[in-house]
Design an enzyme around this catalytic site. Sequence first.
Site, PDB file in Angstrom:
ATOM      1  N   ARG A   1      -6.540  -1.778   9.106  1.00 43.73           N
ATOM      2  CA  ARG A   1      -6.686  -1.213  10.453  1.00 43.73           C
ATOM      3  C   ARG A   1      -7.208  -2.257  11.437  1.00 43.73           C
ATOM      4  O   ARG A   1      -6.740  -2.324  12.579  1.00 43.73           O
ATOM      5  CB  ARG A   1      -7.611   0.011  10.401  1.00 43.73           C
ATOM      6  CG  ARG A   1      -6.927   1.222   9.793  1.00 43.73           C
ATOM      7  CD  ARG A   1      -7.851   2.399   9.574  1.00 43.73           C
ATOM      8  NE  ARG A   1      -7.073   3.565   9.145  1.00 43.73           N
ATOM      9  CZ  ARG A   1      -7.611   4.733   8.805  1.00 43.73           C
ATOM     10  NH1 ARG A   1      -8.930   4.896   8.828  1.00 43.73           N
ATOM     11  NH2 ARG A   1      -6.834   5.741   8.440  1.00 43.73           N
TER      12      ARG A   1
ATOM     13  N   TYR B   1       1.186   3.499  12.493  1.00 43.22           N
ATOM     14  CA  TYR B   1       0.878   3.298  11.072  1.00 43.22           C
ATOM     15  C   TYR B   1      -0.580   2.915  10.835  1.00 43.22           C
ATOM     16  O   TYR B   1      -1.317   2.648  11.769  1.00 43.22           O
ATOM     17  CB  TYR B   1       1.842   2.338  10.399  1.00 43.22           C
ATOM     18  CG  TYR B   1       2.026   0.942  10.931  1.00 43.22           C
ATOM     19  CD1 TYR B   1       1.101   0.307  11.732  1.00 43.22           C
ATOM     20  CD2 TYR B   1       3.179   0.238  10.586  1.00 43.22           C
ATOM     21  CE1 TYR B   1       1.295  -0.982  12.170  1.00 43.22           C
ATOM     22  CE2 TYR B   1       3.389  -1.067  11.029  1.00 43.22           C
ATOM     23  CZ  TYR B   1       2.445  -1.667  11.808  1.00 43.22           C
ATOM     24  OH  TYR B   1       2.651  -2.950  12.233  1.00 43.22           O
ATOM     25  N   GLU B   2      -0.944   2.932   9.558  1.00 42.88           N
ATOM     26  CA  GLU B   2      -2.333   2.754   9.101  1.00 42.88           C
ATOM     27  C   GLU B   2      -3.263   3.818   9.692  1.00 42.88           C
ATOM     28  O   GLU B   2      -4.429   3.558   9.977  1.00 42.88           O
ATOM     29  CB  GLU B   2      -2.858   1.348   9.435  1.00 42.88           C
ATOM     30  CG  GLU B   2      -2.024   0.222   8.900  1.00 42.88           C
ATOM     31  CD  GLU B   2      -1.821   0.269   7.390  1.00 42.88           C
ATOM     32  OE1 GLU B   2      -2.587   0.983   6.713  1.00 42.88           O
ATOM     33  OE2 GLU B   2      -0.902  -0.391   6.891  1.00 42.88           O
ATOM     34  N   GLY B   3      -2.756   5.022   9.861  1.00 45.54           N
ATOM     35  CA  GLY B   3      -3.509   6.111  10.477  1.00 45.54           C
ATOM     36  C   GLY B   3      -3.207   6.138  11.956  1.00 45.54           C
ATOM     37  O   GLY B   3      -3.522   5.190  12.679  1.00 45.54           O
TER      38      GLY B   3
ATOM     39  N   MET C   1       0.863  -1.176   0.000  1.00 42.53           N
ATOM     40  CA  MET C   1       0.000   0.000   0.000  1.00 42.53           C
ATOM     41  C   MET C   1       0.902   1.228   0.000  1.00 42.53           C
ATOM     42  O   MET C   1       1.708   1.414   0.911  1.00 42.53           O
ATOM     43  CB  MET C   1      -0.893  -0.037   1.244  1.00 42.53           C
ATOM     44  CG  MET C   1      -1.901   1.071   1.336  1.00 42.53           C
ATOM     45  SD  MET C   1      -3.217   0.672   2.538  1.00 42.53           S
ATOM     46  CE  MET C   1      -2.283   0.260   3.993  1.00 42.53           C
TER      47      MET C   1
END
Length: 601
Positions: free
Chosen positions: A301, A442-444, A162
């Site tokens: 997430r 990570y991932e927001g 990603m």
Amino acid sequence: MTPYHAPLRDTRFVLEELLEHASLALPGFEDTSPELLDAVLEEAARLAAEVWAPLNLSGDRQGCRRQPDGSVTVPDGFIEAYQAYAEGGWNGIVVAEAEGGQGLPEVAASAVQEMLHGANMALGLCPMLTAGAIEALSHHGSDDLKARFLPKLIDGSWTGTMNLTEPQAGSDLSRVRTRAIPCAENEGEHYRLHGQKIYITWGEHEAAENILHLVLARTPDAPEGNKGISLFLVPKFLVEEDGTLGARNDVICASIEHKLGIHGSPTCTLIFGEGEGAIGYRVGELGRGLNHMFTMMNEARHKVGIQGIGVAERATQQALAYAAERRQGRAPGVRGGESTAIIDHFDVRRMLRSMRARTDALRALALYCAAQMDRARHHGDAATREAAQSRVDLLIPVVKAFSTDQAVDIASLGIQVHGGMGYVEETGAAQLWRDARIAPIYEGTNGIQALDLAGRKLARDDGAALDALIDEVVATAARLADTPELTAQGVALRGGAMDLRAAKAVVLAAGRDADQGTDAVQAYATPFLQLAGHVLCAWQMGQAALVAQDALAAGTDDWAFYRDKLVSADFALRHWLPVGRANRAVIEAGIDSLALVGIDH
């Protein structure tokens, strides 16, 4: 580092006794029996314990190396361990059998993911991102792209990544600058990409034949902001019409990061288009790249939350094993004689019980969320699917943020149990904390997850989905209160539910305030998510207490397990939940201390 044992007993408890195998009753899973699911979990546990876990410490110490030609070497044994995973068919665990997968429910995939991340988080990141790529391509790819690229992703021959972040565009993806230029008609229906992406997990490696990069980029005439971003699939090696691999694409790993943890996972800076441009294929509609990428992001997430739970489980196992062996001091009330194991000291017991109770609660909530994902995808009734999806949307930021925050704290407690030996690398306790520390980022980041919950998810239906969930928490509290042995736990859970409902009203009212709505929601978001996480995890442990109490009353043969579950539930509801309930007071205190001048620059 002590050996890893997959938490099969507790996983079975959640799937069988809390969730009552509800996913297996959904359309599409008629051939998946509880016995088959149990066999799958047993085999995943073997792979995790025997193949992946032994490489965790050595992978951390050896790390990854970028070679002069841009290739990346991963730690010894990682390629073979990944291939054992791929050959076992684990990459397509939730993919329909007609498409080459196992066709199992999401709860099974989530349970397997926890085992793999508990065994070796750095290695587990590779298939985790591939699962997200499968999800995104399945939902948004054209028939041609799916036919050409999905089968190899599903069987694990190829892996996925990603690609969002750029040096100037971290969480604010509206600033993405990577360009995607349409090719001339005689070249085919593709684009040439030019740009740089950073922090790309498993962005370059030799564990698979090919790597498919899902990349956010802008076409030349795209507007500024989020609406100008599209999604493109850029393979490391070009793929011919017959499916064979062709020439190397114009994408190269310029460097790898030297990180605090997950040393066995290559985190890459990728350069697209140093030459004529990296050939890429548009996935989905122009200008809807962020929407399409969020299909992958939501999958990732949830699995990052699962990842945190896996590390928390391993940290708990390691701390328990060390505390049972390490002898120091004497047990309360004992004078003279030999020193006692530190597990006999109540402060150590407090830490160990906190680690165990929290890990079990987080697992139960994450698997409950996975079961709701199954319901949203497979239930026969459209209204039921919609309601389940609303609940999933509400729970994912909680599972991601709360689980990973708790995992860092649980791993830190594991170091504390080890004392001085926890602070040196010899025991491996420090590695678990170092590895877990990336998960809240990570991932927001977890602050973004909190804003998503308190801002977007709560406001879109004026709190209706959360109200429905709180109603279920209150119902569980009433059942506990009506059970003589569990009355105190019921009172505690009801109090937590009322706190969450009151805090929800404050956050919604703040969001409507024209003067300070945005600032207030930002200020309240993290304490609100923390409160929600504590209450919802306590709810799951309340459910567990009711099941355990019934089993003990019936004269179960597994007395020790259910008795321990009752103790953990009591700790979660009466020792841990009160800490989370304090967030209501934080929210009701307002935002003046954040708004006042003093830390401005």
